[in-house]
Structures are given as C-alpha cells and as structure tokens.
Scaffold this motif. Structure first.
Motif, PDB file in Angstrom:
ATOM      1  N   THR A  51     -11.959 -81.249  24.550  1.00  0.00           N
ATOM      2  CA  THR A  51     -12.883 -81.072  23.430  1.00  0.00           C
ATOM      3  C   THR A  51     -12.716 -79.732  22.732  1.00  0.00           C
ATOM      4  O   THR A  51     -13.316 -79.501  21.696  1.00  0.00           O
ATOM      5  N   VAL A  52     -11.903 -78.849  23.299  1.00  0.00           N
ATOM      6  CA  VAL A  52     -11.728 -77.509  22.733  1.00  0.00           C
ATOM      7  C   VAL A  52     -10.727 -77.564  21.585  1.00  0.00           C
ATOM      8  O   VAL A  52      -9.612 -78.044  21.736  1.00  0.00           O
ATOM      9  N   ARG A  53     -11.154 -77.062  20.423  1.00  0.00           N
ATOM     10  CA  ARG A  53     -10.255 -76.987  19.270  1.00  0.00           C
ATOM     11  C   ARG A  53      -9.473 -75.681  19.270  1.00  0.00           C
ATOM     12  O   ARG A  53      -8.297 -75.647  18.930  1.00  0.00           O
ATOM     13  N   ASP A  54     -10.157 -74.591  19.651  1.00  0.00           N
ATOM     14  CA  ASP A  54      -9.500 -73.294  19.653  1.00  0.00           C
ATOM     15  C   ASP A  54     -10.267 -72.346  20.572  1.00  0.00           C
ATOM     16  O   ASP A  54     -11.438 -72.562  20.847  1.00  0.00           O
ATOM     17  N   LEU A  55      -9.586 -71.314  21.007  1.00  0.00           N
ATOM     18  CA  LEU A  55     -10.197 -70.254  21.786  1.00  0.00           C
ATOM     19  C   LEU A  55      -9.983 -68.946  21.038  1.00  0.00           C
ATOM     20  O   LEU A  55      -8.850 -68.606  20.705  1.00  0.00           O
ATOM     21  N   VAL A  56     -11.063 -68.235  20.778  1.00  0.00           N
ATOM     22  CA  VAL A  56     -10.983 -66.984  20.038  1.00  0.00           C
ATOM     23  C   VAL A  56     -11.458 -65.866  20.951  1.00  0.00           C
ATOM     24  O   VAL A  56     -12.577 -65.907  21.457  1.00  0.00           O
ATOM     25  N   ALA A  57     -10.599 -64.885  21.173  1.00  0.00           N
ATOM     26  CA  ALA A  57     -10.923 -63.753  22.042  1.00  0.00           C
ATOM     27  C   ALA A  57     -11.248 -62.541  21.187  1.00  0.00           C
ATOM     28  O   ALA A  57     -10.499 -62.189  20.283  1.00  0.00           O
ATOM     29  N   HIS A  58     -12.388 -61.927  21.474  1.00  0.00           N
ATOM     30  CA  HIS A  58     -12.816 -60.712  20.778  1.00  0.00           C
ATOM     31  C   HIS A  58     -12.896 -59.589  21.799  1.00  0.00           C
ATOM     32  O   HIS A  58     -13.527 -59.743  22.835  1.00  0.00           O
ATOM     33  N   SER A  59     -12.263 -58.479  21.490  1.00  0.00           N
ATOM     34  CA  SER A  59     -12.429 -57.294  22.329  1.00  0.00           C
ATOM     35  C   SER A  59     -12.420 -56.077  21.413  1.00  0.00           C
ATOM     36  O   SER A  59     -11.725 -56.043  20.411  1.00  0.00           O
ATOM     37  N   LYS A  60     -13.212 -55.095  21.778  1.00  0.00           N
ATOM     38  CA  LYS A  60     -13.337 -53.898  20.961  1.00  0.00           C
ATOM     39  C   LYS A  60     -12.285 -52.880  21.384  1.00  0.00           C
ATOM     40  O   LYS A  60     -11.783 -52.915  22.498  1.00  0.00           O
ATOM     41  N   ALA A  61     -11.991 -51.984  20.489  1.00  0.00           N
ATOM     42  CA  ALA A  61     -10.982 -50.959  20.766  1.00  0.00           C
ATOM     43  C   ALA A  61     -11.410 -50.051  21.915  1.00  0.00           C
ATOM     44  O   ALA A  61     -10.573 -49.576  22.676  1.00  0.00           O
ATOM     45  N   LYS A  62     -12.721 -49.849  22.072  1.00  0.00           N
ATOM     46  CA  LYS A  62     -13.176 -48.971  23.159  1.00  0.00           C
ATOM     47  C   LYS A  62     -13.010 -49.636  24.527  1.00  0.00           C
ATOM     48  O   LYS A  62     -13.099 -48.974  25.543  1.00  0.00           O
ATOM     49  N   ASN A  63     -12.748 -50.934  24.559  1.00  0.00           N
ATOM     50  CA  ASN A  63     -12.527 -51.652  25.814  1.00  0.00           C
ATOM     51  C   ASN A  63     -11.040 -51.856  26.098  1.00  0.00           C
ATOM     52  O   ASN A  63     -10.668 -52.790  26.802  1.00  0.00           O
ATOM     53  N   ALA A  64     -10.203 -51.007  25.552  1.00  0.00           N
ATOM     54  CA  ALA A  64      -8.757 -51.179  25.702  1.00  0.00           C
ATOM     55  C   ALA A  64      -8.314 -51.068  27.159  1.00  0.00           C
ATOM     56  O   ALA A  64      -7.410 -51.770  27.591  1.00  0.00           O
ATOM     57  N   MET A  65      -8.966 -50.227  27.923  1.00  0.00           N
ATOM     58  CA  MET A  65      -8.564 -50.075  29.330  1.00  0.00           C
ATOM     59  C   MET A  65      -9.037 -51.243  30.184  1.00  0.00           C
ATOM     60  O   MET A  65      -8.318 -51.708  31.054  1.00  0.00           O
ATOM     61  N   THR A  66     -10.262 -51.713  29.952  1.00  0.00           N
ATOM     62  CA  THR A  66     -10.788 -52.811  30.767  1.00  0.00           C
ATOM     63  C   THR A  66     -10.350 -54.166  30.247  1.00  0.00           C
ATOM     64  O   THR A  66     -10.372 -55.140  30.991  1.00  0.00           O
ATOM     65  N   ARG A  67      -9.990 -54.236  28.983  1.00  0.00           N
ATOM     66  CA  ARG A  67      -9.570 -55.475  28.320  1.00  0.00           C
ATOM     67  C   ARG A  67     -10.645 -56.560  28.374  1.00  0.00           C
ATOM     68  O   ARG A  67     -10.355 -57.728  28.223  1.00  0.00           O
ATOM     69  N   ALA A  68     -11.880 -56.176  28.621  1.00  0.00           N
ATOM     70  CA  ALA A  68     -12.974 -57.140  28.650  1.00  0.00           C
ATOM     71  C   ALA A  68     -13.417 -57.438  27.233  1.00  0.00           C
ATOM     72  O   ALA A  68     -13.257 -56.626  26.325  1.00  0.00           O
TER      73      ALA A  68
END
Length: 182
Positions: free
Chosen positions: A112-129
């Motif tokens: 049922t999934v059409r797409d997956l969109v990942a959002h991460s902020k620049a300040k989370n570059a080390m944790t990649r969360a």
C-alpha cells in the motif's frame, strides 16, 4: 516482544525511537534532583528561622515526596514510553508502536506504500535521525525520531522492490502453468 508475523514474513530491522527523545526526561531528573538536594541541605542547617526550624522535618518529607512525584511524571513515565516504542521493518510491512499510543502495534503493508520520504535536519547530521513519512493512497503516516532514517528508508525501498518482483514472478509462474495443461 513477540511480533505477529505472517507465514513467510521475516524481520529486516527492528529498532525503537532515537534516544534523543530522552534528553528532556534526563534533564528534568537532573534539575529536580539538584533542587531537592539543595532544599534538603538548606532545611538541615542550624541557623534557620524559628518558624522554619520547628517544621523542618515536615518540609524535608514534603520535598522528597514532591521530588518523587515529579520524577515519576517527568522522567520515569517518558522513559517507560520510550522503552515500549518500536519500529519494525519486515519483508511485507512496516510495524510501529508510537510513544503516545494505547500500546497497540500498528502496521502498514508495503504493497500500500506509494513512497517513503525521509526528513532529517542538518543539526542531526551525526545521529542521522529524522522523520519518515509513509505516503499512502489516502494520506500518509509519520514516524518521528527514526534512527538512521535514510538507511531505514533504503532498506524499506529495497524490501518493497523485492516484494513486488516476487509477486510478479509468482503471478507469471501461475499464468504460465495454467496455459501448459491445455
């Protein structure tokens, strides 16, 4: 936690929300503990005023009870919620138990999934969360605080591609075998 898997379904990755959601409860615990120890130390002094010295033991008990209640509300309960949170990617679906939920494990089928969109902020570059939006035909589901959100997205996209290719192969084999007997 026992996962309700289908017959040929396998777990690809199992994780929980990123531990950064525990920053506020840990900070609250430290501040509350510092305030409580300061008040207990102040109340144990010898040079207190008469009205405070006469009830110092009562105020110490009140301080400890207040500390325990606030630590329970602001630190222990959020930590327990974090322990219960789950994000599981299997070969057929994405299952998740959000932090603020009645404890039910929810799932979204990969078909049922059409797409997956990942959002991460620049300040989370080390944790990649970051946040993962699961785009469906009739809306989307948002999963917050996904650790290594880009890696999780790539695994999910690969699982979706594998699932669709295996289904098309099974459909092709069924169609070919039906024509052979004629």
């Amino acid at each position: 936690m026992k996962l309700p898997l289908h017959e040929r379904e396998r777990v690809i990755i199992k994780t929980r929300e990123h531990s950064r959601v525990l920053r506020q409860p840990v900070g609250a615990f430290l501040v509350l503990t510092a305030l409580c120890t300061f008040s207990l130390g102040y109340l144990s002094r010898d040079d207190l005023s008469d009205w405070l010295a006469s009830n110092a033991n009562v105020w110490m008990i009140v301080a400890v009870v207040l500390w325990a209640a606030l630590v329970l509300i602001w630190s222990v309960i959020p930590w327990a919620r974090w322990l219960r949170s789950r994000i599981v990617l299997t070969t057929e679906r994405i299952m998740f138990r959000p932090t603020y939920n009645d404890g039910k494990l929810q799932s979204v089928g990969l078909f049922t999934v059409r797409d997956l969109v990942a959002h991460s902020k620049a300040k989370n570059a080390m944790t990649r969360a970051g946040t993962l939006d699961i785009v469906l035909n009739q809306g989307y589901v948002r999963l917050s605080h996904v650790p290594s959100v880009q890696y999780f997205r790539s695994l999910a996209m690969e699982a979706m591609a594998n699932l669709r290719s295996s289904q098309s192969m099974a459909h092709t084999e069924t169609t070919n075998s039906e024509g052979m007997g004629a």
